[in-house]
Scaffold this motif. Structure first.
Motif, PDB file in Angstrom:
ATOM      1  N   SER A 151      33.386  29.845  31.389  1.00  0.00           N
ATOM      2  CA  SER A 151      32.193  28.856  30.834  1.00  0.00           C
ATOM      3  C   SER A 151      32.414  27.484  30.915  1.00  0.00           C
ATOM      4  CB  SER A 151      33.238  29.508  29.633  1.00  0.00           C
ATOM      5  OG  SER A 151      34.611  28.676  29.251  1.00  0.00           O
ATOM      6  N   ILE A 152      30.912  27.145  30.291  1.00  0.00           N
ATOM      7  CA  ILE A 152      30.871  26.030  30.236  1.00  0.00           C
ATOM      8  C   ILE A 152      32.070  24.752  30.125  1.00  0.00           C
ATOM      9  CG2 ILE A 152      29.493  23.601  30.049  1.00  0.00           C
ATOM     10  CD1 ILE A 152      27.548  25.093  28.849  1.00  0.00           C
ATOM     11  N   GLU A 153      33.091  25.517  29.463  1.00  0.00           N
ATOM     12  CA  GLU A 153      34.428  24.511  28.924  1.00  0.00           C
ATOM     13  C   GLU A 153      35.416  24.737  29.632  1.00  0.00           C
ATOM     14  OE1 GLU A 153      32.272  25.309  25.454  1.00  0.00           O
ATOM     15  OE2 GLU A 153      33.450  26.830  26.491  1.00  0.00           O
ATOM     16  N   GLU A 154      35.175  25.544  30.991  1.00  0.00           N
ATOM     17  CA  GLU A 154      35.674  25.796  31.818  1.00  0.00           C
ATOM     18  C   GLU A 154      35.294  24.762  33.201  1.00  0.00           C
ATOM     19  OE1 GLU A 154      37.374  30.389  32.157  1.00  0.00           O
ATOM     20  OE2 GLU A 154      35.514  30.747  31.824  1.00  0.00           O
ATOM     21  N   LEU A 155      34.029  24.613  33.424  1.00  0.00           N
ATOM     22  CA  LEU A 155      33.607  23.868  34.497  1.00  0.00           C
ATOM     23  C   LEU A 155      34.055  22.456  35.247  1.00  0.00           C
ATOM     24  CD1 LEU A 155      29.714  25.465  34.584  1.00  0.00           C
ATOM     25  CD2 LEU A 155      31.792  26.387  35.714  1.00  0.00           C
ATOM     26  N   THR A 156      34.373  21.962  36.008  1.00  0.00           N
ATOM     27  CA  THR A 156      35.585  20.581  36.303  1.00  0.00           C
ATOM     28  C   THR A 156      33.597  20.022  37.546  1.00  0.00           C
ATOM     29  OG1 THR A 156      37.095  22.094  36.357  1.00  0.00           O
ATOM     30  CG2 THR A 156      37.163  19.773  37.572  1.00  0.00           C
ATOM     31  N   GLU A 157      33.890  18.707  37.256  1.00  0.00           N
ATOM     32  CA  GLU A 157      32.928  17.836  37.333  1.00  0.00           C
ATOM     33  C   GLU A 157      33.804  17.255  39.119  1.00  0.00           C
ATOM     34  OE1 GLU A 157      33.018  13.981  36.029  1.00  0.00           O
ATOM     35  OE2 GLU A 157      31.178  15.282  34.385  1.00  0.00           O
ATOM     36  N   GLY A 158      32.473  17.298  40.200  1.00  0.00           N
ATOM     37  CA  GLY A 158      33.886  17.614  41.509  1.00  0.00           C
ATOM     38  C   GLY A 158      33.955  18.927  42.423  1.00  0.00           C
ATOM     39  N   GLN A 159      33.431  19.702  41.564  1.00  0.00           N
ATOM     40  CA  GLN A 159      33.756  21.073  42.041  1.00  0.00           C
ATOM     41  C   GLN A 159      32.455  22.114  42.727  1.00  0.00           C
ATOM     42  OE1 GLN A 159      37.084  23.213  41.829  1.00  0.00           O
ATOM     43  NE2 GLN A 159      35.115  24.863  43.382  1.00  0.00           N
ATOM     44  N   TRP A 160      32.996  22.753  43.600  1.00  0.00           N
ATOM     45  CA  TRP A 160      31.597  23.277  44.430  1.00  0.00           C
ATOM     46  C   TRP A 160      31.480  24.486  43.470  1.00  0.00           C
ATOM     47  CZ3 TRP A 160      27.790  22.238  47.401  1.00  0.00           C
ATOM     48  CH2 TRP A 160      27.606  20.857  48.347  1.00  0.00           C
ATOM     49  N   TYR A 161      30.323  25.398  42.990  1.00  0.00           N
ATOM     50  CA  TYR A 161      30.270  26.235  42.684  1.00  0.00           C
ATOM     51  C   TYR A 161      29.303  27.963  43.686  1.00  0.00           C
ATOM     52  CZ  TYR A 161      33.289  24.730  38.655  1.00  0.00           C
ATOM     53  OH  TYR A 161      34.359  23.802  38.176  1.00  0.00           O
ATOM     54  N   TYR A 162      29.930  28.817  43.181  1.00  0.00           N
ATOM     55  CA  TYR A 162      29.276  30.236  44.033  1.00  0.00           C
ATOM     56  C   TYR A 162      28.261  30.478  42.386  1.00  0.00           C
ATOM     57  CZ  TYR A 162      27.885  33.960  46.424  1.00  0.00           C
ATOM     58  OH  TYR A 162      27.482  35.670  47.356  1.00  0.00           O
ATOM     59  N   VAL A 163      27.135  30.746  42.782  1.00  0.00           N
ATOM     60  CA  VAL A 163      26.353  31.452  41.757  1.00  0.00           C
ATOM     61  C   VAL A 163      25.915  33.272  41.772  1.00  0.00           C
ATOM     62  CG1 VAL A 163      23.749  31.719  40.774  1.00  0.00           C
ATOM     63  CG2 VAL A 163      24.663  29.433  41.157  1.00  0.00           C
ATOM     64  N   GLU A 164      26.648  34.067  41.127  1.00  0.00           N
ATOM     65  CA  GLU A 164      27.271  35.042  41.249  1.00  0.00           C
ATOM     66  C   GLU A 164      25.501  36.489  40.149  1.00  0.00           C
ATOM     67  OE1 GLU A 164      30.542  36.101  40.268  1.00  0.00           O
ATOM     68  OE2 GLU A 164      31.454  36.714  42.543  1.00  0.00           O
ATOM     69  N   HIS A 165      25.209  35.124  39.570  1.00  0.00           N
ATOM     70  CA  HIS A 165      24.519  36.117  38.201  1.00  0.00           C
ATOM     71  C   HIS A 165      23.393  35.069  37.946  1.00  0.00           C
ATOM     72  CE1 HIS A 165      23.189  38.260  34.749  1.00  0.00           C
ATOM     73  NE2 HIS A 165      22.417  38.701  35.310  1.00  0.00           N
ATOM     74  N   ILE A 166      22.200  35.274  37.672  1.00  0.00           N
ATOM     75  CA  ILE A 166      21.464  34.163  36.413  1.00  0.00           C
ATOM     76  C   ILE A 166      20.250  35.371  35.728  1.00  0.00           C
ATOM     77  CG2 ILE A 166      19.609  32.441  36.289  1.00  0.00           C
ATOM     78  CD1 ILE A 166      19.922  31.696  39.327  1.00  0.00           C
TER      79      ILE A 166
END
Length: 331
Positions: A165-180
């Motif tokens: 969720s958006i609340e679980e996202l952290t600034e500075g973290q790299w993320y992998y997109v699994e689905h759009i």
């Protein structure tokens, strides 16, 4: 929403007498069937009732579609509960749609925003034999170009990964997109315009309530925060970052004049014929590249790669990822 676009298009064609009424009703009934199936899959039970307003239909249209599903044996009499035949048909439609979207992504020049519209029209026409022919052509894929699971011919489908969720996202973290998710056209368009796709890696620079910033393919991109709801994300793995060189990658469009760089690969958003063409021209990992000359208007630009001069427009060059030149190389 996607369903409103679908039903409006069908109604428009029907008013112009471009679709036979029987064919139109069957298509609309199968759309309703898929909606019932999705509801059953997400809640574990059939809906208690459906309103014509929710489906953007008149009461008469909704009643006619429900009768059509009952007559075909796809729903139980007097109820919105799917029969086994109804579940099977819903899976067949889902499989056809997602296979065809992937076919369009890999073997056509259509833009991503057109894939759903075209696949929706074709899913009602494709036979089981055509499903299997497309599946073999694509190598029996598990996911469509957006990351949605493709049901197998036996009716099973891969599990959908958990989405942060958006609340679980952290600034500075790299993320992998699994689905759009392409159900919301505005968010989908914003993400596609930014070059994001399944398998993209980005760093979240800033997360705010209205607008946020990501670092992707060497560029800081501003996006409305609501668009992140359409992304299924997980933290990127260390080996993925190392393999992709995401922290040291820029797009070819940012290559300075007089500097030679090394190609790291093509963006994951580059698919199908365009990807094959660029690779055939020599834009492959490890190749050296430099600017040869700019056209008088600045677009296209000619590049020297593997001893040949090749002209690319900016919208083509942005797909080519290069290693960021060292400061000494740009001086």
């Amino acid at each position: 929403m996607k369903r409103r676009r679908t039903f409006d298009l069908v109604s428009y064609l029907q008013r112009l007498h471009l679709l036979p009424e029987r064919l139109t009703r069957k298509t609309e009934a199968e759309d309703l069937l898929k909606q019932l199936y999705d509801h059953e899959k997400s809640t574990g039970k059939a809906p208690d009732r459906l309103t014509s307003r929710d489906l953007h239909l008149s009461p008469e249209q909704l009643e006619a579609l429900q009768r059509e599903l009952e007559r075909e044996g796809l729903t139980e009499p007097g109820a919105l509960r799917l029969t086994e035949a109804g579940r099977q048909r819903a899976l067949e439609l889902t499989r056809a749609h997602r296979l065809y979207e992937l076919y369009l992504a890999e073997h056509s020049g259509y833009a991503p925003e057109d894939w759903h519209r075209i696949a929706h029209a074709e899913e009602h026409k494709l036979t089981e034999r055509e499903h299997e022919r497309i599946a073999r052509l694509l190598g029996n894929p598990l996911f469509d170009p957006h990351g949605d699971p493709i049901p197998t011919s036996q009716g099973t489908e891969p599990t959908i990964p958990h989405s942060l969720s958006i609340e679980e996202l952290t600034e500075g973290q790299w993320y992998y997109v699994e689905h759009i998710e392409d159900d919301e056209p505005e968010s989908f368009r914003l993400l596609i315009d930014a070059g994001l796709t399944r398998d993209s890696l980005f760093r979240l620079n800033r997360l705010e309530s209205a607008r946020s910033q990501i670092y992707y393919e060497g560029e800081a991109l501003e996006l409305p925060t609501f668009a992140f709801v359409a992304l299924t994300l997980r933290p990127a793995k260390e080996e993925e970052l190392k393999e992709s060189h995401s922290e040291d990658t820029i797009r070819l469009t940012r290559l300075p004049e007089g500097v030679e760089a090394t190609i790291l690969g093509l963006s994951p958003s580059c698919r199908g014929a365009m990807r094959r063409r660029l690779m055939d021209l020599g834009f492959v990992r490890g190749s050296s590249i430099r600017i040869d000359m700019h056209s008088p208007l600045g677009n296209p630009t000619a590049y020297i790669v593997r001893g040949a001069a090749i002209a690319l427009r900016h919208d083509q060059a942005r797909y080519i990822l290069i290693q960021r030149p060292h400061a000494s190389a740009t001086e």
